[in-house]
Design a protein around this motif. Structure first.
Motif, PDB file in Angstrom:
ATOM      1  N   UNK A  18       0.833  -1.210   0.000  1.00  0.00           N
ATOM      2  CA  UNK A  18       0.000   0.000   0.000  1.00  0.00           C
ATOM      3  C   UNK A  18       0.867   1.259   0.000  1.00  0.00           C
ATOM      4  N   UNK A  19       1.939   1.249   0.785  1.00  0.00           N
ATOM      5  CA  UNK A  19       2.846   2.398   0.818  1.00  0.00           C
ATOM      6  C   UNK A  19       3.491   2.629  -0.545  1.00  0.00           C
ATOM      7  N   UNK A  20       3.881   1.542  -1.221  1.00  0.00           N
ATOM      8  CA  UNK A  20       4.496   1.673  -2.545  1.00  0.00           C
ATOM      9  C   UNK A  20       3.524   2.294  -3.540  1.00  0.00           C
ATOM     10  N   UNK A  21       2.279   1.887  -3.494  1.00  0.00           N
ATOM     11  CA  UNK A  21       1.276   2.460  -4.399  1.00  0.00           C
ATOM     12  C   UNK A  21       1.032   3.928  -4.078  1.00  0.00           C
ATOM     13  N   UNK A  76       0.468   9.274 -20.195  1.00  0.00           N
ATOM     14  CA  UNK A  76       1.613  10.170 -20.112  1.00  0.00           C
ATOM     15  C   UNK A  76       2.159  10.180 -18.682  1.00  0.00           C
ATOM     16  N   UNK A  77       3.313   9.594 -18.504  1.00  0.00           N
ATOM     17  CA  UNK A  77       4.006   9.676 -17.219  1.00  0.00           C
ATOM     18  C   UNK A  77       5.483   9.368 -17.426  1.00  0.00           C
ATOM     19  N   UNK A  78       6.295   9.764 -16.464  1.00  0.00           N
ATOM     20  CA  UNK A  78       7.747   9.756 -16.613  1.00  0.00           C
ATOM     21  C   UNK A  78       8.349   8.539 -15.916  1.00  0.00           C
ATOM     22  N   UNK A  79       8.917   7.617 -16.694  1.00  0.00           N
ATOM     23  CA  UNK A  79       9.533   6.420 -16.118  1.00  0.00           C
ATOM     24  C   UNK A  79      10.731   6.767 -15.246  1.00  0.00           C
ATOM     25  N   UNK A  80      11.427   7.851 -15.579  1.00  0.00           N
ATOM     26  CA  UNK A  80      12.581   8.246 -14.755  1.00  0.00           C
ATOM     27  C   UNK A  80      12.140   8.737 -13.377  1.00  0.00           C
ATOM     28  N   UNK A  81      10.951   9.338 -13.306  1.00  0.00           N
ATOM     29  CA  UNK A  81      10.425   9.733 -11.998  1.00  0.00           C
ATOM     30  C   UNK A  81      10.129   8.495 -11.152  1.00  0.00           C
ATOM     31  N   UNK A  82       9.637   7.427 -11.788  1.00  0.00           N
ATOM     32  CA  UNK A  82       9.417   6.179 -11.067  1.00  0.00           C
ATOM     33  C   UNK A  82      10.750   5.581 -10.628  1.00  0.00           C
ATOM     34  N   UNK A  89      13.039   4.315  -2.226  1.00  0.00           N
ATOM     35  CA  UNK A  89      12.503   3.144  -1.535  1.00  0.00           C
ATOM     36  C   UNK A  89      13.644   2.212  -1.125  1.00  0.00           C
ATOM     37  N   UNK A  90      14.569   1.946  -2.056  1.00  0.00           N
ATOM     38  CA  UNK A  90      15.681   1.034  -1.807  1.00  0.00           C
ATOM     39  C   UNK A  90      16.623   1.592  -0.747  1.00  0.00           C
ATOM     40  N   UNK A 369      11.285  -3.148 -11.141  1.00  0.00           N
ATOM     41  CA  UNK A 369      12.227  -2.727 -10.108  1.00  0.00           C
ATOM     42  C   UNK A 369      11.502  -2.361  -8.811  1.00  0.00           C
ATOM     43  N   UNK A 370      10.358  -1.697  -8.938  1.00  0.00           N
ATOM     44  CA  UNK A 370       9.572  -1.354  -7.751  1.00  0.00           C
ATOM     45  C   UNK A 370       9.054  -2.623  -7.075  1.00  0.00           C
ATOM     46  N   UNK A 371       8.586  -3.582  -7.873  1.00  0.00           N
ATOM     47  CA  UNK A 371       8.114  -4.849  -7.303  1.00  0.00           C
ATOM     48  C   UNK A 371       9.246  -5.542  -6.548  1.00  0.00           C
ATOM     49  N   UNK A 372      10.449  -5.526  -7.114  1.00  0.00           N
ATOM     50  CA  UNK A 372      11.605  -6.140  -6.448  1.00  0.00           C
ATOM     51  C   UNK A 372      11.925  -5.388  -5.156  1.00  0.00           C
TER      52      UNK A 372
END
Length: 416
Positions: A18-21, A76-82, A89-90, A369-372
């Protein structure tokens, strides 16, 4: 091995996911796309072996894969922002001052010629030259665990020099050809610029010499970087005389120079090799550091297999007085990115990307990467002290006698 109860594990999963989302929700202008991205993350972490659009859609209860596909393509969204969210997170989960940044690449087997970056090229994933994409990755490795930190799709010159293919796959106009070491160097510079805490860089011989080596010396970052057997080394400034190729120097070493040490625990136990280390020069670093020596040592590290005597060679840079065991442990951390690639591909759909575009590849890989990173946080929390939650706090308060200033457990107070 985790000692957390099933109840605690379920609570950890629920809270961390939930925090990741919540962290990624601001990246999406439309709430519907944010929900689809959350469902995409659920699908990556789900039990389905294939993480295709149809499989993820079925797991999310969607009638078809269109919402999942829109996350990677039409929205439209920025993969680099993710990527930046993943990095935060890491670091929050695994940060240690002596962590190792590990650089490596992996192949994504593809058919046809339309997918961005696809080309006949060598990949260790297949062990041969084949039609594939190549992704360069950085992983963060500490005693708390490991996770992907950064990524980039490698574009061969056949792609960067072809305007038609670039336009068809939406490659950014300003993007120029970059070698794999140059992509890796950009990741190192980005980690330093964003204050990621790490003391070492480890990589194989693809990344072992040149710009990366010089950049790390300027920044007072230690390294253990693979080199070819033909790479030349020379000693100077009050060090024992050493000159020649890495292979030649290893051939001439006295039998007493070798030590049997573990490079870390693997799936079959400790990974023992024979190791030798030659100090080549002591030099002053240009950048002052608070906790590390101002005199650093350049050296040659050699690893020899116990079973067949095959050798591997590494150029090293470390604070003066660094032990051989420390250098061996740093080199041993490289296995973590191989494990991450395997987990990413077999469990999280790292190589199940169905898009053909530049942004589609980076979006898909960044979500994996976020899932990992979620997995890494669950594992780290499960193996650490039990998390402090409001529910637990209420239970503790309920057990405390009213008015007891010490906040003691009444049962314990009675027992004493």
């Amino acid at each position: 091995m985790s000692t957390a109860s099933l109840e605690v594990m379920l609570e950890l999963w629920s809270t961390i996911l939930r925090d990741a989302k919540d962290q990624i929700r601001p990246l999406f202008a439309a709430p519907s796309v944010a929900r689809s991205a959350g469902a995409f993350l659920d699908g990556l972490l789900g039990a389905e072996r294939r993480k295709t659009g149809w499989m993820r859609a079925e797991a999310a209860g969607d009638p078809g894969p269109w919402r999942q596909q829109a996350v990677l393509g039409r929205s439209q969204w920025d993969a680099d922002a993710l990527r930046d969210v993943v990095r935060e997170h890491v670091v929050e989960t695994l940060a240690e001052p002596d962590a190792v940044l590990v650089l490596d690449e992996t192949g994504f087997l593809k058919q046809g010629k339309a997918s961005c970056g696809v080309h006949r090229q060598y990949t260790g994933s297949a062990g041969k030259i084949t039609n594939c994409q190549i992704g360069v990755f950085a992983a963060y490795v500490s005693t708390k665990g490991h996770a992907f930190l950064d990524r980039a799709l490698y574009l061969p010159k056949a792609w960067t020099n072809d305007p038609r293919r670039r336009a068809a796959t939406h490659v950014p106009e300003k993007l120029a050809f970059a070698t794999k070491p140059q992509l890796a160097l950009t990741m190192i510079e980005r980690a330093i610029a964003t204050d990621v805490p790490f003391a070492w860089v480890a990589a194989d011989s693809v990344y072992g010499v040149g710009e990366i080596e010089m950049a790390l010396r300027r920044e007072a970052k230690g390294y253990v970087l693979g080199v070819a057997a033909s790479h030349r080394f020379n000693s100077w400034i009050d060090k024992p005389e050493v000159a020649g190729t890495a292979e030649g120097i290893a051939d001439a070493l006295d039998p007493g120079a070798w030590q049997r040490l573990s490079a870390g625990r693997g799936t079959k136990g400790e990974r023992f090799y024979d190791w030798a280390y030659c100090e080549l020069a002591d030099l002053e670093v240009g950048k002052k550091t608070d906790a590390r020596s101002e005199v650093w040592t350049r050296g040659l590290l050699v690893r020899r297999s116990i079973s067949d005597s095959q050798r591997a060679y590494f150029t090293t840079w470390c604070p003066a007085g660094t032990s051989l065991q420390t250098l061996v442990q740093v080199e041993g951390r490289r296995w973590a990115i191989e494990e991450a690639f395997e987990t990413g591909k077999t469990e999280l759909g790292l190589d199940h990307n169905e898009t053909r575009s530049w942004h589609g590849w980076h979006r898909h890989v960044s979500l994996v990467m976020l899932a990992f990173a979620v997995l890494a946080r669950v594992r780290q929390r499960a193996n650490g002290p039990p998390p402090k939650t409001e529910r637990r706090a209420k239970l503790v308060r309920a057990m405390v006698a009213p008015g007891d200033p010490a906040g003691r457990d009444p049962a314990r107070a009675t027992a004493h």
